[in-house]
Enzyme design. Structure first.
Site, PDB file in Angstrom:
ATOM      1  N   GLY B  39       1.172  -1.285  -0.033  1.00 10.31           N
ATOM      2  CA  GLY B  39      -0.169  -0.034   0.129  1.00 10.31           C
ATOM      3  C   GLY B  39       0.779   1.200  -0.031  1.00 10.31           C
ATOM      4  O   GLY B  39       1.997   1.061   0.294  1.00 10.31           O
ATOM      5  N   HIS B  40       0.253   2.419  -0.424  1.00 15.29           N
ATOM      6  CA  HIS B  40       1.213   3.558  -0.572  1.00 15.29           C
ATOM      7  C   HIS B  40       1.559   4.041   0.886  1.00 15.29           C
ATOM      8  O   HIS B  40       0.691   3.618   1.841  1.00 15.29           O
ATOM      9  CB  HIS B  40       0.636   4.633  -1.553  1.00 15.29           C
ATOM     10  CG  HIS B  40      -0.538   4.967  -0.838  1.00 15.29           C
ATOM     11  ND1 HIS B  40      -0.800   5.935  -0.025  1.00 15.29           N
ATOM     12  CD2 HIS B  40      -1.826   4.776  -1.276  1.00 15.29           C
ATOM     13  CE1 HIS B  40      -2.216   6.231  -0.077  1.00 15.29           C
ATOM     14  NE2 HIS B  40      -2.688   5.501  -0.828  1.00 15.29           N
ATOM     15  N   ASN B  41       2.219   5.279   1.151  1.00 14.22           N
ATOM     16  CA  ASN B  41       2.593   6.064   2.230  1.00 14.22           C
ATOM     17  C   ASN B  41       1.364   6.346   2.790  1.00 14.22           C
ATOM     18  O   ASN B  41       0.520   6.959   2.080  1.00 14.22           O
ATOM     19  CB  ASN B  41       3.562   7.086   2.055  1.00 14.22           C
ATOM     20  CG  ASN B  41       4.951   6.567   1.831  1.00 14.22           C
ATOM     21  OD1 ASN B  41       5.462   6.916   0.620  1.00 14.22           O
ATOM     22  ND2 ASN B  41       5.920   6.001   2.632  1.00 14.22           N
ATOM     23  N   GLY B  42       1.076   5.760   4.075  1.00 15.41           N
ATOM     24  CA  GLY B  42      -0.213   6.672   4.487  1.00 15.41           C
ATOM     25  C   GLY B  42      -1.522   5.772   4.588  1.00 15.41           C
ATOM     26  O   GLY B  42      -2.591   5.803   4.924  1.00 15.41           O
ATOM     27  N   SER B  43      -1.298   4.329   4.059  1.00 13.22           N
ATOM     28  CA  SER B  43      -2.501   3.441   3.599  1.00 13.22           C
ATOM     29  C   SER B  43      -2.873   2.773   4.967  1.00 13.22           C
ATOM     30  O   SER B  43      -3.852   2.339   4.805  1.00 13.22           O
ATOM     31  CB  SER B  43      -2.104   2.535   2.501  1.00 13.22           C
ATOM     32  OG  SER B  43      -0.920   1.814   3.063  1.00 13.22           O
ATOM     33  N   GLY B  44      -1.968   2.925   6.142  1.00 16.80           N
ATOM     34  CA  GLY B  44      -2.335   1.997   7.320  1.00 16.80           C
ATOM     35  C   GLY B  44      -1.622   1.149   7.514  1.00 16.80           C
ATOM     36  O   GLY B  44      -1.900   0.067   8.716  1.00 16.80           O
ATOM     37  N   LYS B  45      -0.582   0.523   6.707  1.00 18.16           N
ATOM     38  CA  LYS B  45       0.111  -0.747   6.857  1.00 18.16           C
ATOM     39  C   LYS B  45       0.864  -0.852   8.423  1.00 18.16           C
ATOM     40  O   LYS B  45       0.719  -1.741   8.786  1.00 18.16           O
ATOM     41  CB  LYS B  45       1.181  -0.716   5.812  1.00 18.16           C
ATOM     42  CG  LYS B  45       0.792  -0.552   4.241  1.00 18.16           C
ATOM     43  CD  LYS B  45       1.907  -0.763   3.320  1.00 18.16           C
ATOM     44  CE  LYS B  45       3.080   0.015   3.480  1.00 18.16           C
ATOM     45  NZ  LYS B  45       2.797   1.313   2.963  1.00 18.16           N
ATOM     46  N   SER B  46       1.624   0.530   8.453  1.00 15.60           N
ATOM     47  CA  SER B  46       2.527   0.220   9.682  1.00 15.60           C
ATOM     48  C   SER B  46       1.364   0.421  10.950  1.00 15.60           C
ATOM     49  O   SER B  46       1.979  -0.354  11.969  1.00 15.60           O
ATOM     50  CB  SER B  46       3.498   1.434   9.642  1.00 15.60           C
ATOM     51  OG  SER B  46       4.367   1.295   8.640  1.00 15.60           O
ATOM     52  N   GLU B 166       8.502  -2.207   6.605  1.00 13.24           N
ATOM     53  CA  GLU B 166       9.561  -1.569   5.581  1.00 13.24           C
ATOM     54  C   GLU B 166      10.898  -1.574   6.034  1.00 13.24           C
ATOM     55  O   GLU B 166      11.722  -0.773   5.783  1.00 13.24           O
ATOM     56  CB  GLU B 166       9.112  -0.048   5.444  1.00 13.24           C
ATOM     57  CG  GLU B 166       7.731   0.027   4.722  1.00 13.24           C
ATOM     58  CD  GLU B 166       7.261   1.461   4.503  1.00 13.24           C
ATOM     59  OE1 GLU B 166       8.201   2.251   4.267  1.00 13.24           O
ATOM     60  OE2 GLU B 166       6.081   1.907   4.548  1.00 13.24           O
TER      61      GLU B 166
END
Lengths: 289, 279
Positions: B39-46, B166
């Site tokens: 998902g892109h930066n800010g998609s909630g992955k982390s 990441e």
């Protein structure tokens, strides 16, 4: 401003038992308006080299001529501040250097420091915030409420606000997602062309190197291992492999096609379209025969 | 297949009145798999990664790790022991003054006897091939080496799952290869379950399964080749397609029909060979 680096050497911790030679006999000429890329492994001396280009580091031997500024080992260039006005550096993870209350204050900090009147600095900020892909409503916000990618754009605007004629980019897209990477590189390339900048890009991306550069330098153990345009550099994939570096994916693809179909193909293929065209040549020729 | 983690209808936001960072997320992680979350930066992955080991707790829904619910205070240590995270920045997670001390840190906290601890350290450091660096100070290590030490510190605690958040994005290409190779060996040889949060789609293409996140929601899930088949959707949310797939899509538009999509250049050249011999 043309840049000429002559027999540059740099050693860290000179005169101590920890002395380490970080740069050895660097000769490099970057004519004004060039898009110059520097590639090399971590520790190859890339960052040490670029820090010489605005006087952050002094040569242990040799010289650097930038326009009419001359930095020579053992001599003091008294106009370092003036030089730094012309040479902007976007360091790695520049968002870590944001510090002001508002985005506008952060962008105008550099120009004010160099004596630009407040009104003009503000005008630059208003223009730049658009150029980096944000809008004016951001100017009054705190930089620390932004996402990582947005913070980086603000930090970049802060460097551009000094209107450098030489822009040095140290891995400017590290840690960004693919769209962010494309957008940031697109921004730099547009500026490079529109403003006639001299751009020096430090990167690990062979794709970016192939796509944007007029000239590429490959560094290894503090020296220059290879130098030339993309066509020249990526023609010799064995030389790159010997330095444990890859060729761009498009070039890998061409090599594979040549091997499998036993055909000769043009090697300077650096874009998706060109790679697709190469595949089409093979498919179409084979159909006709 | 054995389910190790079950995420059920999880919603999360950092502060009340702020928008939700995760919205009604459901997923499951199977023992022994390599699951890529893209998902892109800010998609909630982390944020999701931090919910998986109880660093954050869901506002709605439940996170279960081998049956332990992260809402349950007594379970939290059971969960953290089972799920280790390697974070993005190699310099922010090195706590010891030497490789040995750094790997020992987690074990000391768990109150392990010294003899057993030394044995565990030696084992773990060997598994990430850092045994020659035991007494080295962190500033003498490369980014890739630091991340491998972080992995050693985690596997010394014998977790069932390692999350790479990441973990290779700040490394150079050589460091990235080094870390991924180490994790692949741990997966093959020790049966480690790996969740890799990444926007390196070449890496995701090699996963057993992948999950695509956008704006806090899981929008797709499946084996990589099936997910990549929906290339338009991935491009729309700002992700790139692996190069071989981009070539195939362009050729499809020109009227060439591939029997199957491929994610590696080698397979692509084989497919082109087949196409060309058919005509």
């Amino acid at each position: 401003m043309d840049i000429t680096v002559k027999e540059l050497e740099h050693s860290y911790n000179r005169g101590t038992p920890f002395e380490r030679n970080a740069l050895k006999n660097i000769n490099l000429s970057i004519p004004s308006g060039t898009f110059q890329t520097i590639i090399g492994h971590t520790g190859s001396g890339k960052s040490t080299l670029i820090q010489h280009l605005n006087g952050l580091l002094k040569p242990s031997a040799g010289s650097i001529q930038i326009g009419d500024f001359l930095i020579r080992a053992g001599e003091k260039e008294k106009r370092l501040k003036a030089l730094r006005k012309h040479v902007g550096i976007v360091f790695q993870y520049p968002e870590h250097q944001l510090f002001e209350e508002t985005i506008e204050k952060d962008i105008i900090f550099g120009p004010l420091n160099f004596g630009v009147p407040l009104e003009e600095a503000k005008q630059r900020a208003a223009k730049l915030i658009h150029q980096v892909g944000l809008d004016e409503s951001y100017l009054e916000r705190s930089p620390f409420d932004l996402s990582g990618g947005q913070m980086r754009r603000v930090a970049i605007a802060g460097v551009l606000a000094m209107k450098p004629s030489i822009l040095i980019l140290d891995e400017p897209t590290a840690g960004l997602d693919p769209r962010g990477r494309r957008e940031i590189m697109g921004l730099f390339y547009r500026l490079h062309q529109e403003e006639g900048l001299t751009t020096i890009l430090v990167t690990h991306s062979m794709e970016d190197a192939a796509h944007y550069s007029d000239n590429i330098v490959i560094m290894e153990k503090g020296g220059i291992a290879l130098q030339g345009n993309a066509e020249h550099i990526f023609a010799d994939s064995d030389a790159l492999k010997a330095l444990s570096l890859d060729v761009p994916e498009t070039v890998q693809f061409i090599h594979r096609l040549e091997e499998r179909f036993d055909r000769k193909l043009p090697h300077s293929v650096f874009s998706l379209d060109a790679a697709v065209d190469a595949a089409l040549t093979i498919l179409q020729k084979e159909e006709k025969s | 297949m054995e389910e190790l983690i079950s995420v059920q209808n999880v919603s999360f936001r950092y502060q009340e009145e702020h928008p939700y960072v995760l919205k009604d997320v459901g997923l499951s992680v199977q023992k022994g798999e390599w699951l890529a979350i893209v998902g892109h930066n800010g998609s909630g992955k982390s944020t999701l990664a931090r919910l998986l080991n109880g660093l954050l707790l869901p506002e709605k829904g439940d996170v279960l790790v081998e049956g332990f619910n992260s809402r349950d205070e007594e379970s939290i240590w059971e969960i953290r022991r089972r799920v280790g995270i390697v974070f993005q920045n190699p310099d922010n997670q090195f706590v010891g003054t030497s490789v040995q001390d750094d790997v020992a840190f987690g074990l000391e906290n768990s109150g392990m006897p010294r003899e057993k601890m030394l044995k565990r350290i030696a084992e773990s450091v060997k598994k990430v091939r850092m045994e020659d660096f035991l007494d080295q100070e962190p500033h003498r290590l490369s980014g890739g080496q630091k991340q491998r030490v972080a992995i050693a510190g985690i596997i010394a605690l014998r977790p069932s799952i390692v999350i790479l958040d990441e973990a290779t994005s700040m490394l150079d290409p050589a460091g990235r290869k080094e870390v991924l190779q180490t994790m692949r060996e741990l997966k093959e040889e020790e049966g480690m379950t790996v969740i890799s949060i990444t926007h390196d789609l070449e890496e995701a293409a090699r996963a057993d399964r992948m999950i695509v996140m956008n704006a806090g929601e899981v929008i797709d899930e499946g084996v990589p080749v099936d997910v990549f088949e929906k290339g338009d959707m991935l491009e729309k949310i700002g992700l790139d397609l692996p190069f071989p797939l981009q070539v195939q899509r362009a050729l499809r538009e020109k009227g060439y029909d591939f029997s199957k999509l491929t994610l590696s250049q080698e397979e692509l050249v084989n497919e082109l060979w087949t196409l060309q011999s058919k005509s």
